[in-house]
Design a protein around this motif. Structure first.
Motif, mmCIF file in Angstrom:
data_model
loop_
_atom_site.group_PDB
_atom_site.id
_atom_site.type_symbol
_atom_site.label_atom_id
_atom_site.label_comp_id
_atom_site.label_asym_id
_atom_site.label_seq_id
_atom_site.Cartn_x
_atom_site.Cartn_y
_atom_site.Cartn_z
ATOM 1 N N ASP A 167 0.822 -1.212 0.000
ATOM 2 C CA ASP A 167 0.000 0.000 0.000
ATOM 3 C C ASP A 167 0.856 1.263 0.000
ATOM 4 N N ASP A 170 2.013 1.694 -3.584
ATOM 5 C CA ASP A 170 0.881 2.157 -4.398
ATOM 6 C C ASP A 170 0.642 3.652 -4.194
ATOM 7 N N HIS A 171 0.740 4.085 -2.951
ATOM 8 C CA HIS A 171 0.496 5.491 -2.626
ATOM 9 C C HIS A 171 1.550 6.408 -3.247
#
Length: 200
Positions: A167, A170-171
């Motif tokens: 995550d 992805d960010h």
């Protein structure tokens, strides 16, 4: 001004500087709270994060259009306010505007402790980073983001948990501007993909 007055002024300056150094010293033991929230034991400290960023400024070539010294200075200033306000994360429920207000106030207090042209320089560097007013400030923001994902991958390896922090990657995807950092991100992702494949 007589000698007694000069001595008193010098003593006051020393006391203020020692107070400043005590605040800075706290960053050596202040853990980055985002990692704590993810259950990472022995997570990196705020000063460790800034040191890693500072070392990366030496990767700039001598013919770079960026001022290497300015970049180095910005790395050790950018999170300095956290020695007073702490590492405020999005999970703390504090509005972004309030977060910046607290950090601005903390930096004002810190720079007043140092005083003189040195304190003024620190304040100017902080404002430069916060407003991303220069190419150097933008580059240092790239370093901040890169150290984040570099640390994430390092922790995935140490914990033997491939993709645990996907995550975070992805960010950060698409947020890197400087060509040097883009190349480092590309290489890191390739290494991470290979690690994930070999760990299956």
């Amino acid at each position: 001004m007589d000698n007694k007055s000069l001595e008193n002024e010098s003593l006051q300056n020393v006391k203020s500087v020692l107070k400043f150094l005590n605040l800075v010293h706290e960053l050596k033991y202040s853990v980055r709270r985002g990692w704590e929230r993810r259950g990472v034991e022995g997570a990196e400290t705020i000063s460790g994060h800034m040191y890693a960023m500072a070392m990366m400024t030496f990767l700039l070539p001598n013919n770079s259009n960026l001022d290497r010294l300015k970049c180095l200075q910005l790395t050790v200033i950018h999170d300095l306010a956290e020695c007073i306000v702490g590492d405020i994360t999005p999970h703390d429920g504090i509005p972004e505007e309030e977060k910046h207000r607290r950090e601005d106030e903390a930096m004002k207090d810190i720079c007043e402790l140092v005083g003189g042209e040195q304190g003024q320089l620190m304040q100017e560097l902080y404002k430069e980073y916060e407003t991303k007013a220069t190419p150097e400030a933008k580059f240092v923001k790239d370093l901040d983001r890169f150290d984040f994902i570099f640390t994430a991958f390092d922790l995935e390896k140490k914990r033997n948990k491939p993709r645990e922090f996907q995550d975070f990657f992805d960010h950060m995807e698409g947020q890197f501007e400087h060509p040097l950092i883009q190349e480092l991100v590309k290489g890191l992702n390739e290494e991470r993909n290979q690690y994930g494949t070999n760990s299956k």
